[in-house]
Design a protein around this motif. Structure first.
Motif, mmCIF file in Angstrom:
data_model
loop_
_atom_site.group_PDB
_atom_site.id
_atom_site.type_symbol
_atom_site.label_atom_id
_atom_site.label_comp_id
_atom_site.label_asym_id
_atom_site.label_seq_id
_atom_site.Cartn_x
_atom_site.Cartn_y
_atom_site.Cartn_z
ATOM 1 N N GLU A 512 29.609 52.908 3.731
ATOM 2 C CA GLU A 512 30.169 54.259 3.830
ATOM 3 C C GLU A 512 30.977 54.446 5.111
ATOM 4 O OE1 GLU A 512 28.614 58.932 4.146
ATOM 5 O OE2 GLU A 512 27.182 57.292 3.760
ATOM 6 N N PHE A 513 30.464 53.919 6.221
ATOM 7 C CA PHE A 513 31.100 54.208 7.513
ATOM 8 C C PHE A 513 31.927 53.044 8.061
ATOM 9 C CE2 PHE A 513 27.367 57.047 7.434
ATOM 10 C CZ PHE A 513 28.039 58.260 7.553
ATOM 11 N N SER A 514 32.139 52.015 7.255
ATOM 12 C CA SER A 514 32.998 50.916 7.706
ATOM 13 C C SER A 514 34.458 51.141 7.332
ATOM 14 C CB SER A 514 32.511 49.592 7.105
ATOM 15 O OG SER A 514 32.599 49.622 5.692
ATOM 16 N N GLN A 515 34.712 52.177 6.537
ATOM 17 C CA GLN A 515 36.095 52.486 6.165
ATOM 18 C C GLN A 515 36.745 53.298 7.291
ATOM 19 O OE1 GLN A 515 37.008 51.009 3.337
ATOM 20 N NE2 GLN A 515 34.878 50.330 3.213
ATOM 21 N N VAL A 516 37.242 52.591 8.284
ATOM 22 C CA VAL A 516 37.775 53.245 9.480
ATOM 23 C C VAL A 516 39.297 53.237 9.457
ATOM 24 C CG1 VAL A 516 35.761 52.622 10.858
ATOM 25 C CG2 VAL A 516 37.723 51.088 10.795
ATOM 26 N N GLU A 517 39.865 54.131 10.221
ATOM 27 C CA GLU A 517 41.322 54.170 10.363
ATOM 28 C C GLU A 517 41.779 53.080 11.333
ATOM 29 O OE1 GLU A 517 42.426 58.865 9.689
ATOM 30 O OE2 GLU A 517 42.013 58.142 11.716
ATOM 31 N N THR A 518 42.882 52.445 10.996
ATOM 32 C CA THR A 518 43.442 51.395 11.834
ATOM 33 C C THR A 518 44.850 51.770 12.245
ATOM 34 O OG1 THR A 518 42.131 49.695 10.728
ATOM 35 C CG2 THR A 518 44.040 48.958 11.977
ATOM 36 N N VAL A 519 45.105 51.713 13.530
ATOM 37 C CA VAL A 519 46.433 51.986 14.068
ATOM 38 C C VAL A 519 46.987 50.686 14.632
ATOM 39 C CG1 VAL A 519 47.785 53.310 15.730
ATOM 40 C CG2 VAL A 519 45.791 54.348 14.630
ATOM 41 N N ASN A 520 48.113 50.227 14.075
ATOM 42 C CA ASN A 520 48.758 49.008 14.553
ATOM 43 C C ASN A 520 49.968 49.370 15.397
ATOM 44 O OD1 ASN A 520 47.234 46.818 13.170
ATOM 45 N ND2 ASN A 520 47.837 48.018 11.379
ATOM 46 N N PHE A 521 50.132 48.648 16.502
ATOM 47 C CA PHE A 521 51.210 48.938 17.436
ATOM 48 C C PHE A 521 52.322 47.901 17.318
ATOM 49 C CE2 PHE A 521 47.403 50.870 19.059
ATOM 50 C CZ PHE A 521 47.826 52.107 19.506
ATOM 51 N N ASP A 522 53.433 48.232 17.893
ATOM 52 C CA ASP A 522 54.588 47.347 17.866
ATOM 53 C C ASP A 522 54.345 46.164 18.791
ATOM 54 O OD1 ASP A 522 56.999 46.135 17.689
ATOM 55 O OD2 ASP A 522 58.133 47.700 18.731
ATOM 56 N N LYS A 523 54.075 45.007 18.224
ATOM 57 C CA LYS A 523 53.734 43.838 19.032
ATOM 58 C C LYS A 523 54.957 43.141 19.615
ATOM 59 C CE LYS A 523 51.452 42.364 15.566
ATOM 60 N NZ LYS A 523 50.590 41.727 14.559
ATOM 61 N N GLU A 524 56.126 43.511 19.172
ATOM 62 C CA GLU A 524 57.322 42.871 19.718
ATOM 63 C C GLU A 524 57.560 43.260 21.174
ATOM 64 O OE1 GLU A 524 60.573 43.713 17.206
ATOM 65 O OE2 GLU A 524 59.811 42.540 15.502
ATOM 66 N N ARG A 525 56.925 44.316 21.598
ATOM 67 C CA ARG A 525 57.071 44.746 22.992
ATOM 68 C C ARG A 525 56.094 44.034 23.927
ATOM 69 N NH1 ARG A 525 57.979 51.328 22.656
ATOM 70 N NH2 ARG A 525 59.454 51.326 20.900
ATOM 71 N N ILE A 526 55.191 43.246 23.371
ATOM 72 C CA ILE A 526 54.206 42.541 24.189
ATOM 73 C C ILE A 526 54.848 41.297 24.795
ATOM 74 C CG2 ILE A 526 51.976 41.373 24.186
ATOM 75 C CD1 ILE A 526 51.197 43.074 21.787
ATOM 76 N N SER A 527 54.837 41.209 26.107
ATOM 77 C CA SER A 527 55.429 40.057 26.802
ATOM 78 C C SER A 527 54.395 39.280 27.607
ATOM 79 C CB SER A 527 56.547 40.522 27.746
ATOM 80 O OG SER A 527 56.037 41.442 28.702
ATOM 81 N N TYR A 528 53.138 39.663 27.496
ATOM 82 C CA TYR A 528 52.101 39.007 28.294
ATOM 83 C C TYR A 528 50.784 39.047 27.531
ATOM 84 C CZ TYR A 528 48.468 38.525 31.867
ATOM 85 O OH TYR A 528 47.363 38.133 32.569
ATOM 86 N N ALA A 529 50.087 37.920 27.522
ATOM 87 C CA ALA A 529 48.750 37.841 26.929
ATOM 88 C C ALA A 529 47.760 37.470 28.017
ATOM 89 C CB ALA A 529 48.716 36.804 25.797
ATOM 90 N N LEU A 530 46.563 37.983 27.907
ATOM 91 C CA LEU A 530 45.553 37.756 28.937
ATOM 92 C C LEU A 530 45.245 36.268 29.051
ATOM 93 C CD1 LEU A 530 43.095 40.614 27.908
ATOM 94 C CD2 LEU A 530 45.088 40.739 29.394
ATOM 95 N N ASN A 531 45.210 35.789 30.281
ATOM 96 C CA ASN A 531 44.899 34.367 30.488
ATOM 97 C C ASN A 531 43.803 34.146 31.513
ATOM 98 O OD1 ASN A 531 46.260 35.068 32.782
ATOM 99 N ND2 ASN A 531 47.685 33.350 32.747
ATOM 100 N N GLY A 532 43.068 35.212 31.864
ATOM 101 C CA GLY A 532 41.890 35.050 32.706
ATOM 102 C C GLY A 532 42.178 34.969 34.179
ATOM 103 N N ASN A 533 41.176 34.479 34.911
ATOM 104 C CA ASN A 533 41.232 34.477 36.367
ATOM 105 C C ASN A 533 41.751 33.171 36.948
ATOM 106 O OD1 ASN A 533 39.748 37.047 36.422
ATOM 107 N ND2 ASN A 533 38.027 35.821 35.734
ATOM 108 N N GLY A 534 42.095 32.214 36.127
ATOM 109 C CA GLY A 534 42.464 30.912 36.649
ATOM 110 C C GLY A 534 41.253 30.008 36.775
ATOM 111 N N SER A 535 41.497 28.749 37.034
ATOM 112 C CA SER A 535 40.402 27.783 37.098
ATOM 113 C C SER A 535 39.588 27.954 38.368
ATOM 114 C CB SER A 535 40.958 26.359 37.031
ATOM 115 O OG SER A 535 41.669 26.046 38.213
ATOM 116 N N SER A 536 38.350 27.522 38.312
ATOM 117 C CA SER A 536 37.475 27.577 39.481
ATOM 118 C C SER A 536 37.993 26.672 40.596
ATOM 119 C CB SER A 536 36.054 27.163 39.090
ATOM 120 O OG SER A 536 35.517 28.049 38.145
ATOM 121 N N LEU A 537 38.601 25.557 40.201
ATOM 122 C CA LEU A 537 39.147 24.639 41.210
ATOM 123 C C LEU A 537 40.288 25.294 41.973
ATOM 124 C CD1 LEU A 537 38.725 21.772 42.243
ATOM 125 C CD2 LEU A 537 40.497 21.010 40.643
#
Length: 707
Positions: A512-537
């Protein structure tokens, strides 16, 4: 070869930690004072000078410890360890004190607190004993004996506050190697920071109030409190530092922090004023003892700023009926994180300064190029985000909303490995409300790997006020309906505390409650993806370069700007503030130089790696249907209008799930954590008795991701 290298690193880290602790223990003694003065006098005529000696002996050991920790994490084998039996370390990690005022304390934490109190007592006793043996009241203040003793007690409380400051910043270093190695959760580290900070401010208040009291008795309070001496302790600087500390402490109280988070956040940046004027007040000789934490915190802070500078955009958002949203962000496929990891999010369109922490709900093994967090919207910042997304038109699942919400992200931060999961035979997960979020990540992580060291028998106890919150469990429906004996077995017990209803199953509510609304955004404007903190070294290299540069700048500036004594016996008359300024400028230049090089290299790498990246992202992840398996969801329990009886749950666990070594992970309200901890404590104590060895041993872990 690698195994022996890691053993050597462990040995060196333990040795450095012992050396640093020994310096703190020996520093109040007359033996240390005499020997150290001789070493400083000898170093004054060398190229390194006394400042170089102070840094090398008092500061560098703990910095070297952290560098080795980063190297250890880099070369540590990624494969999971084999499951092991309960040992004394496990026993010490379980709760022995459960109290509504101080929370849940493990035996390890109690031992650490007692050890620290003994250290403070030892330091105070030795210093006061030495002061009282002299019994030479200060002539300028014309103090009698009791006034002199009061003055000295206040002064030595300042020394204890200095010891607290040496540890204050370590718990809030999000990528700190010590906490990652031991798997200490964010909740615990913040709690340690609060305890140490409160102790430090209490001692600082006694220090300041006692000094002002003596000045007031002698009618010299106006003359003394405005002094900025050329040499020695600068009184005015100490007063400014104390005022800044009090403002931070008052605005960090729960009554203010929870209702006026912005006030807490902004005033906490007064730590810069506090530290700088603390340096002017105590002088560089004392400052080198507290400098390691400040040095490492500054490096990490700047690296976090660099990481958060490239903004990304939200890929999509799912709006739940219980006023919560799931935000999906792009990430690099090579970015891996462990369950219970957290990220810090800032949305400039809502606030340019506010950062909020959230537990990651996805698994990097399943969601290769996305990362999701689930946000319960019950505050001003979260409500603003909810209203912003809800106001956007929803044109269907395959339609894009032509708007981008820029997001800055720090993290993820979390345990260095999944050893905290693989050591158990089975798991008992207890979640309250939105506290189920880290468990969604854990379940996906376990289901996505064929590693046999992960526990396969898991029970999830989910407690919520309203039944519409059950829709959040939609992502784990495939695990609830799984019948494969070689895969994970998940048993769900749901408690809806503020509603009464009969004849409704778990499957009906999820559907009953898994039917949620989904909002999709314009992904063509994304120029960066998360890549973390860098290596420990890389972190180890940055810390090393910054340390070397600081040492070099310190020596150069000392020879250029400070008068150099020709004889070791020559009494130093250099203004204290001038020496402190040399230390500050060397610190700023060394940190800035290392971080600037990293920033330039990072910007070049981002320009090459992320061009055209947004076109490769998938559409929003679709979740499995609740009824794709033969196993019936109705076999899972649901209870309305009642709270769980944890005594009953624990007693039935052995028959329902099995396993002699059970991990109990709890995330939710404090009263719920305390209830589970109390029951876990009783059951763990009973399992150690000779006539009850067959009972399972429950090991308690508390999770949280909020301040």
């Amino acid at each position: 070869m690698a195994k022996h290298f890691l053993l050597v690193l462990k040995f060196l880290m333990v040795l450095l930690a012992i050396v640093w602790a020994s310096i703190w223990v020996m520093k109040p003694t007359q033996i240390w004072t005499r020997k150290w003065k001789e070493a400083e006098d000898a170093a004054k005529t060398t190229v390194f000078g006394s400042n170089g000696l102070d840094f090398a002996v008092l500061t560098f050991p703990i910095i070297a410890f952290v560098m080795m920790g980063y190297v250890y994490l880099h070369f540590k084998p990624k494969e999971r360890r084999q499951r092991h039996n309960r040992n004394w370390i496990t026993a010490l990690s379980n709760p022995i004190i459960v109290n509504s005022f101080i929370g849940v304390l493990s035996a390890m934490e109690v031992i650490a607190i007692i050890t620290f109190i003994i250290f403070l007592t030892w330091t105070f006793y030795i210093r006061i004993s030495n002061d009282f043996k002299k019994m030479m009241p200060i002539k300028t203040l014309k103090l009698n004996m009791w006034q002199y003793k009061t003055y000295k007690i206040a002064t030595r409380c300042g020394s204890l506050a200095e010891a607290c400051l040496a540890l204050l910043l370590f718990p809030i270093m999000r990528g700190m190697t010590v906490f990652r190695l031991f798997g200490i959760q964010f909740e615990a580290s913040v709690r340690y920071h609060i305890w140490i900070g409160t102790t430090m401010l209490t001692l600082a208040i006694v220090h300041g109030a006692g000094t002002l009291f003596i000045w007031g008795i002698k009618n010299q309070i106006i003359d003394e409190m405005w002094k900025w001496q050329k040499t020695g302790r600068i009184y005015l600087a100490g007063e400014i530092s104390l005022i800044a500390g009090l403002i931070m402490w008052m605005t960090s109280l729960p009554q203010v922090r929870r209702k006026r988070f912005e006030l807490f956040y902004y005033t906490h940046h007064l730590y810069t004023i506090f530290i700088v004027f603390f340096l002017f007040h105590t002088g560089d000789r004392h400052f080198y003892m507290v400098f390691p934490a400040i040095f490492l915190f500054a490096i990490e802070k700047l690296l976090r700023i660099i990481q958060s500078r490239p903004q990304t955009c939200i890929i999509s958002a799912r709006i739940f009926p219980f006023k919560a949203i799931e935000v999906i962000l792009p990430k690099e496929p090579r970015l891996k994180y462990t369950p219970t990891s957290i990220i810090f999010i800032k949305i400039p369109s809502i606030s340019k300064f506010q950062w909020h922490s959230f537990s990651i709900a996805s698994s990097s093994n399943i969601d290769v190029d996305t990362m999701s967090v689930i946000i319960k919207c019950d505050g001003s910042w979260t409500n603003s985000l909810y209203n912003m997304i809800q106001a956007m038109p929803v044109n269907g699942h395959d339609q894009r909303v032509q708007r981008c919400i820029p997001v800055s992200v720090e993290g993820p931060y979390g345990p260095a490995s999944t050893d905290f999961l693989s050591k158990y035979d089975s798991l008992l997960l207890v979640a309250g409300g939105i506290g189920v979020t880290p468990f969604l990540s854990i379940l996906q992580e376990i289901s996505s790997t064929k590693n046999k060291t992960f526990p396969t028998k898991i029970q999830l106890v989910y407690i919520t006020k309203k039944r519409n919150s059950i829709g959040i469990l939609n992502s784990i429906v495939p695990f609830l309906t799984n019948e494969d004996p070689n895969m994970m077995y998940l048993k769900l017990k749901t408690f809806v505390t503020q509603e009464t209803q009969s004849g409704t199953s778990v499957g009906d509510l999820i559907h009953e409650f898994s039917q949620v609304e989904t909002v999709n955004f314009d992904k063509e404007r994304i120029s960066y993806a998360l890549n973390g903190n860098g290596s420990s070294l890389l972190m180890a290299v940055i810390v090393l370069c910054s340390s070397v540069l600081f040492f070099a700048f310190l020596i150069i500036f000392s020879h250029v700007f400070l008068p150099q004594p020709k004889k070791a016996s020559l009494k130093e008359k250099t203004a204290s503030s001038l020496v402190d300024l040399v230390l500050i400028f060397a610190f700023i230049l060394s940190i800035s130089s290392s971080v600037l090089v990293l920033l330039v290299s990072r910007l070049k790498r981002l320009g090459k790696e992320y061009s055209g990246m947004a076109l490769n992202h998938k559409e929003n992840v679709t979740h499995a249907s609740p009824f794709q398996s033969n196993r019936n969801l109705d076999e899972h329990e649901i209870h309305f209008g009642a709270r769980p009886d944890f005594h009953d749950i624990f007693s039935k666990f052995a028959n329902e799930m099995g396993g002699s070594y059970v991990g109990v992970l709890v995330c939710g309200p404090e009263d719920m954590k305390e209830s589970v901890a109390s029951v876990c404590k009783l059951n763990s104590q009973g399992s150690t008795n000779g006539d009850q060895r067959k009972k399972p041993y429950f090991n308690f872990h508390s999770l949280n991701f909020t301040l």
